[in-house]
Design a protein around this motif. Sequence first.
Motif, PDB file in Angstrom:
ATOM      1  N   LEU A 286     -51.325  24.534 -63.651  1.00 26.28           N
ATOM      2  CA  LEU A 286     -50.966  25.445 -62.536  1.00 26.28           C
ATOM      3  C   LEU A 286     -52.206  26.774 -63.006  1.00 26.28           C
ATOM      4  O   LEU A 286     -51.923  27.390 -63.926  1.00 26.28           O
ATOM      5  N   ARG A 287     -53.028  27.049 -61.928  1.00 25.97           N
ATOM      6  CA  ARG A 287     -53.746  28.249 -62.249  1.00 25.97           C
ATOM      7  C   ARG A 287     -53.707  29.103 -61.115  1.00 25.97           C
ATOM      8  O   ARG A 287     -53.390  28.941 -59.985  1.00 25.97           O
ATOM      9  N   GLY A 288     -54.019  30.621 -61.578  1.00 21.90           N
ATOM     10  CA  GLY A 288     -53.952  31.591 -60.685  1.00 21.90           C
ATOM     11  C   GLY A 288     -54.851  32.052 -59.469  1.00 21.90           C
ATOM     12  O   GLY A 288     -54.690  33.143 -58.931  1.00 21.90           O
ATOM     13  N   GLU A 289     -55.880  31.207 -59.397  1.00 21.76           N
ATOM     14  CA  GLU A 289     -56.848  31.695 -58.479  1.00 21.76           C
ATOM     15  C   GLU A 289     -56.559  31.411 -57.138  1.00 21.76           C
ATOM     16  O   GLU A 289     -56.109  30.207 -56.855  1.00 21.76           O
ATOM     17  N   GLY A 290     -56.778  32.185 -56.160  1.00 24.55           N
ATOM     18  CA  GLY A 290     -56.445  31.907 -54.809  1.00 24.55           C
ATOM     19  C   GLY A 290     -55.184  32.502 -54.198  1.00 24.55           C
ATOM     20  O   GLY A 290     -54.489  33.221 -55.127  1.00 24.55           O
ATOM     21  N   GLU A 291     -54.771  32.234 -53.212  1.00 25.61           N
ATOM     22  CA  GLU A 291     -53.506  32.738 -52.270  1.00 25.61           C
ATOM     23  C   GLU A 291     -52.721  31.442 -52.021  1.00 25.61           C
ATOM     24  O   GLU A 291     -51.597  31.700 -51.528  1.00 25.61           O
TER      25      GLU A 291
END
Length: 667
Positions: free
Chosen positions: A244-249
């Motif tokens: 899981l990566r935190g880029e975007g919405e």
Amino acid sequence: MGVGVGVGVGVGVGVGVGVGVDAVTVDTLLERVSPDNDELVERWVDALRRAGGVYVSVGDDGLRVTARGTVRLLHQMLRAGDLPTEDVRRYVDPPQYRNQPLDEFLLASMLVDRALRDYLYEVAGDARIAAAAMARVDPLLATGMLQVVRLRQRRMSAGQLLADLGRLFGDARRSDDLYGRVAERIAAEAGCELCLICSVDPHQVEVLGASLGPQLLGLHGELTLPRDQARWLDTLTDANELVLRGEGEGLVARLARAGWRRATLRSLVTHGHLAGVVMLAQRSSDAMAGRHADLLEALAPLLAAQISLSRQRDDLLQAAAAIDELFDASPNMMCVLDRLGRIERTNQRFRNEIGVPGDLVGMPLSWLVHPAWVDRFEQLWQRIVTEGHVDQERVDLITASTERLPLAFEAHWLKEAGGTHRLCMVALWNVSAHVEREARSRQRIDDLSQFAHHVAHDLKAPLRTIAGFTALLIDGLPQGANAELAVYGARIESAAERAGDLVTGLLQFAQSTESDGSRSQVVTLSHLLDDVCEQLAGDLEARHCVPIIVEDDSAILGHTVSLATLLGNLVGNALRYSDGDAPRIDVGVHAEAPGWCSLWVGDAGPGIALEHQDEIFGLFRRGATDKPGTGVGLAVVRRIARAHGGEVTVESALGVGSTFRVRLPTP
């Protein structure tokens, strides 16, 4: 269980013994562990036979197929080093293994291990080489055995979970927190921190339920997100592990920003379309190693179906209920397969006959095929794939109680727009009760048969009375009485005898398919002919006739008494219509398509004109002949043939003779 993964007794026995042993020699020895090695396969068969239980119940042919298949698995393990989960499932999921006691499986494993060990020591000729070979085999056997045991345990756990979730869906179908409660139950079973259940359509991804509150997910009450923010769905397959990566919405990004690091996902597919996804997530960065894959696979069909129902509840519930009612109302066994031959749905009759509740979804139909029919079914499936349909074929399945279920088989692909094959509709019916395909017609015929039986039985007494008093009148006529009275009396007596013969024939026809409720049995032509010759002994001796078996290359599957009646009528018919002394009657049976044979009786009689060849099988219908008879025998033959799923035909030429052929099932 026959997986061939014998318990690894003596794991490590011989480890280190092979120091200095030529590895090439060991490799050569291990090449003998091959499904093409008939000697090893036979030893494997003997080991499984000694274990008893499910192994013996499949019969010698089935046992040999099972042994060869498991030797093949061990051969693959020696090359690849492990046993794929899909191959393990083959020996866990099918019905015949579900109730197998664990001690029976362990006994079979030990016996197989011993048989392999003895074989390698015998052929090696050098104990060091054999010990080095077993040092490589034993860990694989032990690993395979543990995989099977663990998967069985997980299946039992998943089965209980499915039952629990089924009750939740049934009891709280319209509850707002339904999916939240389901997610909590799944998370507890998996021992995972977070379970998330989402629905997916072309426009959005909606979180239906989570084992934790929205704030801990980073959603803050926003449970519906745009589909174009879920790019990870585009590469989603049956099961994925995702960092899981935190880029975007999108959903994944929000989970990552809330502290979640890894997730295992399973697509939820219904009717070929992605309906949703179930996710198990953890805060740790450690790989999840697919440890939840089996659990998610077991849950996926139920969750997918429930999401589909939730999305279009009213219309879909009504449509599904109507379809299920029609599907389950079929007197035949019905199932729907996908393009890989896996079961997508079954009707109640199918599940009842197999003896397994509704948890067959996702299982290849080939896993339900009796081991003795595996090769023939593979050929049949290839025909279905290439030709699009098959009709009037044979396949034998195996039930949960390891009984053999001989079935007739039809399959037709359902085409999508563009002509592609996606679903295959399959209908099966017991070949010994073929007339169930027309249940209403059969009921009417049975009612008429009962009526005919009672009428014929009631007619016998007055006919005997007429015949008896007529004989007394004739005998009592004084000498010199009117000659016409004697002629009339003789005519009455002859008519009464004729009526008696017709009544006897009617009784025979009414009783021709009465069953004692027993299952079909395997019977040979010689056994049937012995019974027939005993029944017709007087007629055969009077004509100096001995029926000759000129072809016998297949056994027959059916009800012995009915088949003896069928053959007796054909032989009696040939004897009656053959002229001269010592007429020749030939009898034979030969194999046709897989699962079917042709029983035939030939004579050198006067033959039957072409225009009469169809009508002679009707009740009380006879060709142009002055021979005695009632016109019932061939009608009985046709009725018995159809009750076994077959048919009767005749090949005849005037002045040459006739040959009657009956298509019947084989083991």
